[in-house]
Design an enzyme around this catalytic site. Structure first.
Site: not given
Lengths: 234, 234, 234, 234
Positions: B95, B97, B120, B171, B229
């Site tokens: 998490h 910001h 991707d 948020h 990949y």
């Protein structure tokens, strides 16, 4: 080990992507070719730039066969292969998802020459390359990416050293150069010009490309027989 | 000390937030889980990334009880807890910001797939998660944040490894991954895609998501049984 | 030398401006006060952050007299002085011309609370402070800058620790804090929130501030008697 | 070797372009003059900043003849020459393609004084300089670039130390200063002001320049006989 100097150059050019700000994670690859032997090298797929060594560079021939290397080459290898086969004058190729050039690619907007920064590197509008068809994607995605790039430059009658950059629709830019680091420098220039263009268009939505006589002048200061920029050693 | 390797991974993943540019001050946290023991670790609340050590990571069980650790866990611990309980396939959560992803969260705009960089990592549109109600906020804010995220992905029939990112309204983003660092990489990718989308929308306000066949191709180059990949070690 | 610890804190807080990206050249200054003695210190005018030492900090009393220091204090000293005299609860002040906060100052746009990043630091809309009149500018520019700031917060019935930031019209932000570094952190938060707001407004021009219950919740997670963010040592 | 101190200053000023973020690749050059001897020095063309040494600086006289130096001087040498000949008060010149200033140059938009950051460095609107004609470009491009700059400042009755910056249409900025590093600082300030203006205009398209009394005040805090910014040693 074959072509140690080429490996060194390609490794250095790949590592230059990080401080240049052109790549995040492992989103970018640089290749370079030795035309004498017809061998070229490319970054191995998904390897961190910080850990990359010249020995990791995968050498490939112009048929696309791996000649030397224990790692899997970049997933974009077939795109580079097609470009080296079709554009005999180029010595290096860079593919990144650099921020501003990718904004133009995603938006499907070509990048006109809005200033001398652009003219110094790209002789006119950087073109958008069409999206691949479902059939092309299914049969050989990376190969047809190269095909579409070559097709677009030929259609516009542009040589890949006069116009060493394209913007692939929905995807990101590819740039070319005389050697690996030269193609990286063109990616740096393209990113800068795309960023400048975005800002200039915000300030002046109806902005026109620069006059032809200024484009011509700036391009020829740096390129061709009458160039007088730099110390004369390219 | 329990699970030293997990602690090491979580510590390293938290420290990676700073050079990645995803966090300022202490606005971000990463957790990771050991499914065998059902124990998971998370950054302690308000601790500087530079000073963080593996010993500082707070270990918690799937009932939300602190099992080992002297510091208070992240204030977002109950959000992570709910996600680990409901999404059995994830091994890490991040998490932050981060700047551009938060712009989309604040604006309440979902992030469609505008290019291959997005494809991707995220299989389609990154969804917006609704705001919590006054009642939810009052009774158990962080828990209901997790509830709203799970609810939204289920509503859209999205698996959290196919769509390892959400944008919480008002948020900021949450991302998931196979392990702690994988969730950080998805935060890096999300931030980059949000930044590219903002620029592309400025250049082309009516821009459409990329065609399904290109989304599919790019996603399956990197994910699932036919991925080609990288070096085959994920 | 008086108050060596305060000098150290102020020096460190000023030096933190550079890596935080808040200042270029010498455009920024931080001060801090020792309420017990009524002495406060501020950066000397026009001195490079890299060369700043605790001994360079100029100590001033609450009458504005230099008590200790051989260098000329910041040209903004009288603004800081007035703020310390009027706002008994603040312990530090930061003034920068940080990029995005200054964009809002120049545009004369207040900064509403568009997300939890904002709510964590600023309890509501960051206000714009009016321009000074020609008479104020002529008689005592820096003093009246402080006067206008105090006037504006009082008018809005805002306490300077609940709303530790203002945007001065035509000029730039000032932030407050419990101590010097706390005011720098509020400048970092303000810059981040201004940058996020600019992007969010581009994505959603009609965007509304976040609901009151979410603003309240996020602010009180970090501030006041029921705060539960961090390790409980503020 | 002639003028070792001047060489040192010019070398240092050129090297400062990179950490300042004003240049990519080799897009920028700084010169400085010793008015007593009438000799001035400039960066050699196309040389990397990292490798630049004081010995590399090329010394030129006011007739444009290279007096000392083995490398080819910057391709923009004739522009600098004309400016030193016509503007007796300047001691340094910087030319870069810095991102935001170049956006304004390309868009052909002058940069009004939108805030005190601007007023501190530039006494009013930074003007746009016209494009050169095909004839001027053909006969002596770099010389006429200087001619157009001088012409524009005279037309506006601006002195080059009161208005130490211009934006050349289709091209990029030039800044002046009392010495080499002072001109670099003006380039840093110009870039910052251009970036702030772009953001402020996005927030408030009808924004007006700051009132004359605030422009005057801020400019005179830093410049002229009554300046009180800094430590009194300029």
């Amino acid at each position: 080990m074959l072509l140690p100097e080429l490996r060194e150059q390609i490794c250095e050019a790949n590592k230059a992507l990080v401080p240049s700000g052109l790549v995040r994670l492992t989103w970018g690859n640089v290749s370079g070719i030795d035309r004498a032997s017809g061998l070229w090298g490319i970054k191995p797929s998904g390897v961190d730039y910080a850990e990359l060594t010249p020995e990791d560079i995968v050498l490939v021939d112009l048929e696309g066969e791996v000649v030397e290397g224990t790692l899997r080459p970049s997933s974009d290898t077939k795109t580079h292969l097609h470009l080296y086969r079709e554009f005999a004058e180029i010595g290096g190729i860079t593919h990144t998802h650099s921020l501003h050039a990718t904004m133009f690619s995603q938006a499907g907007r070509e990048l006109p020459c809005y200033g001398t920064t652009h003219a110094d590197h790209f002789h006119g509008t950087v073109p958008v390359v069409r999206a691949l068809t479902p059939k092309e994607v299914e049969s050989d995605y990376e190969h047809y990416t190269g095909v579409a790039i070559v097709e677009r430059l030929r259609e516009l009658k542009l040589s890949p050293l006069e116009m060493p950059a394209v913007l692939q629709l929905h995807h990101a830019p590819f740039t070319f150069g005389k050697h690996a680091m030269d193609s990286v420098n063109n990616s740096i220039a393209l990113e800068m010009c795309a960023s400048m263009a975005l800002g200039s268009l915000t300030l002046n939505a109806g902005m026109q490309p620069i006059p032809a006589h200024i484009l011509q002048k700036h391009h020829l200061r740096k390129h061709g027989p009458n160039a007088y920029y730099g110390q004369g050693k390219h």
